[in-house]
Design a protein around this motif. Structure first.
Motif, PDB file in Angstrom:
ATOM      1  N   VAL A 134     -40.943 -45.610 -68.754  1.00 31.73           N
ATOM      2  CA  VAL A 134     -39.673 -46.309 -69.238  1.00 31.73           C
ATOM      3  C   VAL A 134     -38.775 -45.649 -70.107  1.00 31.73           C
ATOM      4  O   VAL A 134     -37.741 -45.819 -69.929  1.00 31.73           O
ATOM      5  CB  VAL A 134     -40.513 -47.611 -69.751  1.00 31.73           C
ATOM      6  N   LYS A 135     -39.322 -45.083 -71.133  1.00 33.06           N
ATOM      7  CA  LYS A 135     -38.543 -44.241 -72.057  1.00 33.06           C
ATOM      8  C   LYS A 135     -37.661 -43.056 -71.323  1.00 33.06           C
ATOM      9  O   LYS A 135     -36.256 -43.331 -71.791  1.00 33.06           O
ATOM     10  CB  LYS A 135     -39.244 -43.416 -73.027  1.00 33.06           C
ATOM     11  N   LYS A 136     -38.207 -42.380 -70.411  1.00 37.05           N
ATOM     12  CA  LYS A 136     -37.383 -41.528 -69.506  1.00 37.05           C
ATOM     13  C   LYS A 136     -36.173 -42.336 -68.708  1.00 37.05           C
ATOM     14  O   LYS A 136     -35.199 -42.053 -68.508  1.00 37.05           O
ATOM     15  CB  LYS A 136     -38.219 -40.614 -68.721  1.00 37.05           C
ATOM     16  N   VAL A 141     -28.189 -48.460 -60.913  1.00 40.56           N
ATOM     17  CA  VAL A 141     -28.945 -49.196 -60.171  1.00 40.56           C
ATOM     18  C   VAL A 141     -30.076 -48.358 -59.597  1.00 40.56           C
ATOM     19  O   VAL A 141     -31.302 -48.487 -59.547  1.00 40.56           O
ATOM     20  CB  VAL A 141     -28.226 -50.028 -59.143  1.00 40.56           C
ATOM     21  N   THR A 142     -29.707 -47.246 -59.138  1.00 41.00           N
ATOM     22  CA  THR A 142     -30.607 -46.142 -58.419  1.00 41.00           C
ATOM     23  C   THR A 142     -31.516 -45.545 -59.386  1.00 41.00           C
ATOM     24  O   THR A 142     -32.895 -45.688 -58.897  1.00 41.00           O
ATOM     25  CB  THR A 142     -29.961 -44.906 -57.813  1.00 41.00           C
ATOM     26  N   LEU A 143     -31.083 -45.230 -60.409  1.00 39.58           N
ATOM     27  CA  LEU A 143     -32.062 -44.814 -61.563  1.00 39.58           C
ATOM     28  C   LEU A 143     -33.211 -46.014 -61.775  1.00 39.58           C
ATOM     29  O   LEU A 143     -34.110 -45.406 -62.199  1.00 39.58           O
ATOM     30  CB  LEU A 143     -31.470 -44.196 -62.663  1.00 39.58           C
ATOM     31  N   SER A 144     -32.636 -47.066 -62.082  1.00 39.19           N
ATOM     32  CA  SER A 144     -33.273 -48.239 -62.465  1.00 39.19           C
ATOM     33  C   SER A 144     -34.504 -48.516 -61.520  1.00 39.19           C
ATOM     34  O   SER A 144     -35.691 -48.695 -61.834  1.00 39.19           O
ATOM     35  CB  SER A 144     -32.502 -49.369 -62.521  1.00 39.19           C
ATOM     36  N   PHE A 145     -34.010 -48.623 -60.161  1.00 39.63           N
ATOM     37  CA  PHE A 145     -34.950 -48.714 -59.025  1.00 39.63           C
ATOM     38  C   PHE A 145     -36.062 -47.542 -59.043  1.00 39.63           C
ATOM     39  O   PHE A 145     -37.151 -47.984 -58.811  1.00 39.63           O
ATOM     40  CB  PHE A 145     -34.141 -48.573 -57.938  1.00 39.63           C
ATOM     41  N   GLU A 146     -35.735 -46.448 -59.190  1.00 36.39           N
ATOM     42  CA  GLU A 146     -36.730 -45.170 -59.170  1.00 36.39           C
ATOM     43  C   GLU A 146     -37.566 -45.414 -60.251  1.00 36.39           C
ATOM     44  O   GLU A 146     -38.872 -45.270 -60.150  1.00 36.39           O
ATOM     45  CB  GLU A 146     -35.939 -43.689 -59.221  1.00 36.39           C
ATOM     46  N   LEU A 174     -29.456 -35.331 -67.926  1.00 31.74           N
ATOM     47  CA  LEU A 174     -30.530 -36.354 -68.001  1.00 31.74           C
ATOM     48  C   LEU A 174     -31.843 -35.877 -68.786  1.00 31.74           C
ATOM     49  O   LEU A 174     -32.041 -34.474 -68.889  1.00 31.74           O
ATOM     50  CB  LEU A 174     -30.823 -36.697 -66.685  1.00 31.74           C
ATOM     51  N   SER A 175     -32.642 -36.586 -69.041  1.00 25.83           N
ATOM     52  CA  SER A 175     -33.882 -36.244 -69.947  1.00 25.83           C
ATOM     53  C   SER A 175     -34.765 -35.061 -69.076  1.00 25.83           C
ATOM     54  O   SER A 175     -35.244 -34.054 -69.895  1.00 25.83           O
ATOM     55  CB  SER A 175     -34.840 -37.236 -70.340  1.00 25.83           C
ATOM     56  N   VAL A 212     -30.406 -43.578 -67.850  1.00 29.11           N
ATOM     57  CA  VAL A 212     -29.486 -44.728 -67.508  1.00 29.11           C
ATOM     58  C   VAL A 212     -28.537 -44.544 -68.560  1.00 29.11           C
ATOM     59  O   VAL A 212     -27.399 -44.881 -68.339  1.00 29.11           O
ATOM     60  CB  VAL A 212     -30.280 -46.299 -67.395  1.00 29.11           C
ATOM     61  N   SER A 213     -29.251 -44.475 -69.996  1.00 34.15           N
ATOM     62  CA  SER A 213     -28.019 -44.290 -71.109  1.00 34.15           C
ATOM     63  C   SER A 213     -27.295 -43.041 -70.897  1.00 34.15           C
ATOM     64  O   SER A 213     -26.019 -43.264 -71.256  1.00 34.15           O
ATOM     65  CB  SER A 213     -28.892 -44.253 -72.499  1.00 34.15           C
TER      66      SER A 213
END
Length: 158
Positions: free
Chosen positions: A113-115, A25-30, A130-131, A120-121
């Motif tokens: 969005v890709k990053k 959720v945090t990563l998605s929000f960022e 992470l990437s 998230v994945s």
């Protein structure tokens, strides 16, 4: 088996998923914040470009109208093309700027969005890299390898 043991086992099994969910959720929000910023900047650029072009076209039309009023209907009927507003360059310039802004915004948005999706994945699969961290690690490895190669060449040269 008593109820306390079952509850503690379930709690122990669920807690890692809850933590991952919070991280997701945090990563998605960022990611959404970054994407929102990119979209807002792109839209503001489009509005400014097209507003400036509109103002220029209005000004050209207004000056053309004033010229028609001064010269009269006979002059306009004799050479109607001479009284058309000069707006072709403004329209073409606005179109080119619009295409550039939309393309740039789309590329930036795709990258964010890709990053974010990769992060998230990685979080969901339990990967610790992470990437952004992967890129940093690769760069560090390359720098270290170059330094080591340079040091080895120096050592063999001596």
């Amino acid at each position: 088996m008593n109820v306390e043991t079952i509850v503690s086992d379930v709690k122990g099994a669920v807690e890692p998923y809850v933590a991952k969910g919070q991280d997701v959720v945090t990563l998605s929000f960022e990611t959404l914040k970054q994407a929102n910023s990119i979209v807002i900047d792109g839209v503001q650029g489009l509005v400014k470009t097209n507003l400036d072009a509109g103002k220029g076209l209005y000004s050209a039309a207004q000056s053309s109208y004033e010229k028609i009023k001064l010269d009269g209907i006979k002059a306009v009927a004799a050479k109607p093309v001479a009284y058309l507003p000069e707006g072709k360059t403004l329209v073409i310039s606005a179109y080119k700027d619009t295409v550039t802004i939309v393309t740039k915004t789309g590329e930036e948005l795709y990258g964010v969005v890709k990053k974010g999706f990769g992060d998230v994945s990685a979080k969901l699969t339990g990967s610790t890299t992470l990437s952004g961290e992967v890129k940093k690690a690769k760069a560090t490895v390359r720098k270290t390898a170059k330094k080591a190669t340079g040091a080895a060449k120096k050592a063999t040269a001596q």
